[in-house]
Design a protein around this motif. Structure first.
Motif, PDB file in Angstrom:
ATOM      1  N   ASP A 148      47.190  22.575  25.423  1.00  0.00           N
ATOM      2  CA  ASP A 148      47.380  21.168  25.109  1.00  0.00           C
ATOM      3  C   ASP A 148      46.747  20.239  26.139  1.00  0.00           C
ATOM      4  N   ARG A 149      46.134  20.809  27.173  1.00  0.00           N
ATOM      5  CA  ARG A 149      45.496  20.007  28.228  1.00  0.00           C
ATOM      6  C   ARG A 149      44.116  20.570  28.563  1.00  0.00           C
ATOM      7  N   GLN A 178      41.752  19.374  31.330  1.00  0.00           N
ATOM      8  CA  GLN A 178      42.005  19.678  32.742  1.00  0.00           C
ATOM      9  C   GLN A 178      41.317  20.965  33.193  1.00  0.00           C
TER      10      GLN A 178
END
Length: 183
Positions: A61-62, A65
């Motif tokens: 979900d990231r 990053q």
């Protein structure tokens, strides 16, 4: 199957190779490859790929990053190499983690996530990781943590003078001394 020229087939037979063995050798593909050699151990391509998959799942979900794929692969490989070196060092020192301690740690991990061990097993299976692989990863992390703790403790010394100075610097109203503060 491709037809081999008669002279080539005769050469194969003269060399003692069966045509079937030769054709199988032609169609053999490598299943796994070595990406790094760490002293007397190796890191396989499949191990590196699995570690990268694990990280990608954690950051699903990231994804913004995560570094680019080539940088991520290099970082993960470096981490795997460091982990192997530390595990080898721990083994040389006789550091181990028993099954009871490992089971307690796994139960604590499940409890911190608010799930049971069975639910954790199911979650791992959904993520494509077997419970035994996860168990080994946790064991390795505990061993490396113990190695690092031993390393730090062997380097830290507190003299009698430092203890006396710390005690005299304390406020008179504080009657208790916590040993953890001194170490």
């Amino acid at each position: 199957m491709t037809r081999l020229p008669a002279r080539f087939l005769a050469l194969i037979l003269l060399l003692g190779l069966s045509p079937l063995a030769f054709t199988q050798a032609l169609h053999t593909a490598s299943i796994d490859g070595i990406v790094a050699v760490v002293e007397e151990d190796v890191i396989l391509r499949s191990e590196l790929d699995q570690a990268i998959r694990n990280i990608r799942m954690r950051f699903a979900d990231r994804t913004d990053q995560l570094p680019p794929a080539n940088v991520l692969e290099k970082q993960v490989l470096e981490r795997l190499v460091m982990m192997r070196l530390q595990l080898q060092r721990a083994e040389d020192m006789g550091l181990r983690v028993g099954d009871v301690e490992l089971d307690q740690t796994l139960a604590r991990i499940a409890q911190q996530q608010g799930i049971t061990l069975d639910q954790m097993r199911a979650q791992l299976a959904r993520d494509g990781l077997s419970y035994q692989e996860f168990r080994q990863q946790v064991r390795d992390e505990l061993i490396v943590s113990r190695l690092q703790q031993n390393f730090v403790q062997s380097r830290v010394t507190v003299s009698e003078t430092e203890i006396d100075n710390a005690l005299s610097a304390r406020d008179e109203t504080q009657s208790q001394v916590h040993l953890g503060y001194l170490l």
